[in-house]
Write an enzyme that holds these catalytic residues in place. Structure first.
Site, PDB file in Angstrom:
ATOM      1  N   GLU A 245       0.886  -1.175   0.000  1.00 35.67           N
ATOM      2  CA  GLU A 245       0.000   0.000   0.000  1.00 35.67           C
ATOM      3  C   GLU A 245       0.917   1.216   0.000  1.00 35.67           C
ATOM      4  O   GLU A 245       1.495   1.555   1.033  1.00 35.67           O
ATOM      5  CB  GLU A 245      -0.883   0.014   1.260  1.00 35.67           C
ATOM      6  CG  GLU A 245      -1.815  -1.169   1.409  1.00 35.67           C
ATOM      7  CD  GLU A 245      -2.987  -1.131   0.454  1.00 35.67           C
ATOM      8  OE1 GLU A 245      -3.187  -0.097  -0.220  1.00 35.67           O
ATOM      9  OE2 GLU A 245      -3.698  -2.139   0.361  1.00 35.67           O
ATOM     10  N   CYS A 279      -2.341   9.552   2.127  1.00 36.09           N
ATOM     11  CA  CYS A 279      -1.982   8.801   0.907  1.00 36.09           C
ATOM     12  C   CYS A 279      -3.031   9.000  -0.169  1.00 36.09           C
ATOM     13  O   CYS A 279      -2.704   9.122  -1.343  1.00 36.09           O
ATOM     14  CB  CYS A 279      -1.806   7.323   1.234  1.00 36.09           C
ATOM     15  SG  CYS A 279      -3.245   6.590   2.011  1.00 36.09           S
TER      16      CYS A 279
HETATM   17  P1  NAD Z   1       8.140   5.105   4.676  1.00 35.27           P
HETATM   18  O1  NAD Z   1       8.162   4.303   3.444  1.00 35.27           O
HETATM   19  O2  NAD Z   1       9.254   6.032   4.950  1.00 35.27           O
HETATM   20  O3  NAD Z   1       8.057   4.159   5.970  1.00 35.27           O
HETATM   21  C1  NAD Z   1       6.995   3.223   6.138  1.00 35.27           C
HETATM   22  C2  NAD Z   1       7.462   2.139   7.088  1.00 35.27           C
HETATM   23  O4  NAD Z   1       8.480   1.360   6.442  1.00 35.27           O
HETATM   24  C3  NAD Z   1       8.067   2.641   8.390  1.00 35.27           C
HETATM   25  O5  NAD Z   1       7.626   1.820   9.446  1.00 35.27           O
HETATM   26  C4  NAD Z   1       9.564   2.473   8.161  1.00 35.27           C
HETATM   27  O6  NAD Z   1      10.303   2.293   9.328  1.00 35.27           O
HETATM   28  C5  NAD Z   1       9.589   1.211   7.320  1.00 35.27           C
HETATM   29  N1  NAD Z   1      10.804   1.052   6.510  1.00 35.27           N
HETATM   30  C6  NAD Z   1      11.687   1.998   6.089  1.00 35.27           C
HETATM   31  N2  NAD Z   1      12.672   1.443   5.366  1.00 35.27           N
HETATM   32  C7  NAD Z   1      12.409   0.113   5.329  1.00 35.27           C
HETATM   33  C8  NAD Z   1      13.056  -0.986   4.717  1.00 35.27           C
HETATM   34  N3  NAD Z   1      14.174  -0.842   3.997  1.00 35.27           N
HETATM   35  N4  NAD Z   1      12.509  -2.210   4.860  1.00 35.27           N
HETATM   36  C9  NAD Z   1      11.375  -2.375   5.563  1.00 35.27           C
HETATM   37  N5  NAD Z   1      10.702  -1.367   6.167  1.00 35.27           N
HETATM   38  C10 NAD Z   1      11.233  -0.139   6.054  1.00 35.27           C
HETATM   39  O7  NAD Z   1       6.729   5.851   4.658  1.00 35.27           O
HETATM   40  P2  NAD Z   1       6.178   6.930   5.689  1.00 35.27           P
HETATM   41  O8  NAD Z   1       6.905   8.203   5.492  1.00 35.27           O
HETATM   42  O9  NAD Z   1       6.118   6.337   7.045  1.00 35.27           O
HETATM   43  O10 NAD Z   1       4.677   7.090   5.195  1.00 35.27           O
HETATM   44  C11 NAD Z   1       4.280   7.995   4.202  1.00 35.27           C
HETATM   45  C12 NAD Z   1       4.069   7.271   2.895  1.00 35.27           C
HETATM   46  O11 NAD Z   1       3.114   6.227   3.092  1.00 35.27           O
HETATM   47  C13 NAD Z   1       3.474   8.153   1.820  1.00 35.27           C
HETATM   48  O12 NAD Z   1       4.096   7.857   0.597  1.00 35.27           O
HETATM   49  C14 NAD Z   1       2.008   7.724   1.794  1.00 35.27           C
HETATM   50  O13 NAD Z   1       1.374   7.960   0.558  1.00 35.27           O
HETATM   51  C15 NAD Z   1       2.125   6.283   2.086  1.00 35.27           C
HETATM   52  N6  NAD Z   1       0.882   5.737   2.608  1.00 35.27           N
HETATM   53  C16 NAD Z   1       0.181   4.853   1.843  1.00 35.27           C
HETATM   54  C17 NAD Z   1      -1.032   4.362   2.304  1.00 35.27           C
HETATM   55  C18 NAD Z   1      -1.839   3.387   1.485  1.00 35.27           C
HETATM   56  O14 NAD Z   1      -2.708   2.757   2.047  1.00 35.27           O
HETATM   57  N7  NAD Z   1      -1.589   3.237   0.198  1.00 35.27           N
HETATM   58  C19 NAD Z   1      -1.512   4.754   3.559  1.00 35.27           C
HETATM   59  C20 NAD Z   1      -0.768   5.649   4.313  1.00 35.27           C
HETATM   60  C21 NAD Z   1       0.434   6.127   3.829  1.00 35.27           C
END
Ligand code: NAD
Length: 497
Positions: A245, A279
């Protein structure tokens, strides 16, 4: 004292992950930080817990999940306040987020048995003496990796689907909202104290990576597209299936017969709620020429009334401020006009509501996820041009159409997983509708029947009921029997429709 501080990321000190109130810069709370070994240990404990949880059966799990739902309702104010403290989200936004989360938890708990329960399948030609059984078996342990922008509703979707399907869950909350994540886990443990059916592991991105490699049966990731690709790569090492997602750049279309004021109100809400850190937030509007001027005026009037520090909270992740500033500067440099906010909108940790017109389609403000309270409005000649521009994006998460005659048809033509007609973001509030994107917004679904099926493997079983009269799948069959089978085949399937 040991401290890990990657610039721009939360601090880990003495094995504690510290989160910060983005409005004040003060500490919001701390939780124990995990390392790779702790992640593996949590998954091992979860495997045992999963067997116990499965043993409770559909009804036992349903009761416990519904009790957890009621606890969330009872303590909604406490959770909304904690979310405000840690993410900066205004309390009213937090209360609505929790309401949506409760809806998904309730729906998954009530429908898991119906959607995933075992069923008998009708006999087919080759197997007249057999009966088929279809079962949906849990993966065992599901890893859920969450973001900070909706730290309750985004993880609750996959967590409730996975738990209702019979899995244990190891949850890696965002490093920006670990206390909210831990609160969810602790309250679940109040309802289910017997086994660690839902656990949290805290840390930076590497802990999410460790979870992907820890022996979980499936991973549900919510976060940015760039991280989603890393999660997929880590999961690919052991062919662990994933739900991704990811980000979006959702568009809203305003057609000639739209209620312009309602469209403006929804565009402002859809783009600026949670300070635009959504998002499925509306980031682009395509308005047809006859309603364009009235729509722009209404948006400016409504967005102009929003106050930073009140309806518009702080930007949760400090480094996002640079991205928002870059997009604003790029839009202005390429000839876009700010009709509200603009050049000086970024005043850390806040961003003032900003509305652009005349932004060229190659600007980052149109092409990349901004994740701030900004909106572009572009004049188009008709709904076809609006759809073509809206679809010209690598993302495809949600979207919105305002209009009467052609609105639903236009909604079908948008390249995205969800569309709201005469509303924005509404599809996230319905527990029975699937949620997820296409293209760079990801794949797989949470919520609804499809969201439950994500967290179970379909298992096919055939059981012989009697000796075969016309054995087909054996070397013991005779040529005459094969001819009789083909005769039956012609009778059953030979007639042209
Ligand atoms: P992010 O990708 O920076 O982090 C998301 C999660 O992934 C965090 O828990 C982080 O610690 C973890 N993470 C980071 N690097 C990783 C790796 N190499 N391997 C595994 N996990 C890792 O995202 P964010 O800044 O927390 O959230 C914002 C983003 O999320 C925006 O792009 C938003 O559009 C998206 N989002 C999508 C949805 C959806 O349902 N499609 C919902 C909410 C947010």
């Amino acid at each position: 004292m040991t401290a890990t501080h990657v610039p721009g990321l939360p601090v880990i000190e003495d094995n504690q992950l510290i989160s910060t109130n983005p409005a004040t810069g003060e500490e919001a709370g701390r939780v124990p930080a995990a390392d790779e070994q702790a992640v593996r240990a949590a998954v091992e404990r979860a495997k045992e817990a999963a067997a116990w949880w499965q043993g409770l059966g559909w009804d036992g799990r349903r009761t416990r999940l519904l009790r957890w739902r009621s606890l969330l309702v009872e303590r909604i104010d406490e959770l909304a306040e904690l979310t405000r403290l840690e993410s900066g989200k205004p309390v009213n936004d937090g209360l609505i987020e929790i309401t949506a989360a409760v809806e998904h938890l309730d729906w998954a708990a009530r429908h898991a048995k119906k959607v995933l329960g075992p069923r008998r399948m009708r006999t087919r030609l080759l197997l007249a003496e057999h009966v088929g059984h279809l079962e949906y078996q849990p993966f065992g342990v599901v890893g859920v990796i969450g973001p900070w922008n909706y730290p309750i509703v985004t993880p609750i979707g996959p967590i409730s689907g996975a738990l209702a399907a019979g899995n244990a869950v190891v949850f890696k909350p965002s490093e920006y909202t670990p206390v909210v994540g831990q609160w969810l886990v602790d309250t679940f443990a109040e309802i289910v104290p017997e086994q660690p059916v839902l656990q949290a592991v805290h840390g930076l991105g590497d802990i999410g990576g460790a979870l992907c490699r820890s022996g979980v049966g499936k991973v549900s990731f919510t976060g940015s597209t760039a991280t989603g690709k890393k999660v997929m790569a880590a999961c690919a090492e052991n062919l662990v299936p994933v739900v991704i997602e990811a980000g979006g750049k959702d568009a809203l279309i305003v057609d000639f017969d739209a209620d312009v004021r309602a469209a403006a109100e929804a565009a402002v809400w859809g783009s600026m709620t949670n300070a635009g850190q959504t998002c499925i937030g509306i980031e682009r509007v395509y308005a047809v020429a006859p309603v364009y001027d009235a729509f722009v005026a209404a948006v400016v009037e409504k967005a102009g009334k929003l106050r930073t520090g009140e309806e518009i909270g702080p930007i949760t992740m400090p480094r996002q401020l640079d991205i928002i500033r870059d997009h604003i500067e790029d839009a202005l440099a390429k000839g876009g006009r700010a009709v509200l906010g603009g050049a000086d909108a970024v005043q850390a940790p806040y961003v003032a509501p900003t509305v652009f017109v005349d932004v060229p389609e190659d600007s980052s403000e149109i092409r990349e996820e901004t994740f701030g309270p900004t909106l572009t409005i572009t004049r188009v000649s008709d709904v076809d041009e609006a759809i073509s521009k809206a679809n010209d994006s690598p993302y495809g998460l949600g979207g919105s159409v305002f209009g009467k005659k052609n609105a639903v048809r236009a909604a079908r033509r948008l390249r995205s997983g969800m569309v709201a007609v005469n509303g924005t973001l509404t599809f996230v509030g319905m527990g029975n509708l699937p949620f997820g994107g296409v293209g760079e917004s990801g794949f797989g679904r949470i919520h609804g029947e499809d969201g439950l099926r994500e967290f179970a493997r379909p298992k096919a079983i055939t059981v012989r009921r009697a000796k075969s009269l016309l054995p087909a799948m054996t070397f013991e069959r005779t040529p005459a029997q094969v001819r009789q089978i083909v005769k039956a085949l012609r009778l059953l399937y030979g007639r042209k429709p």
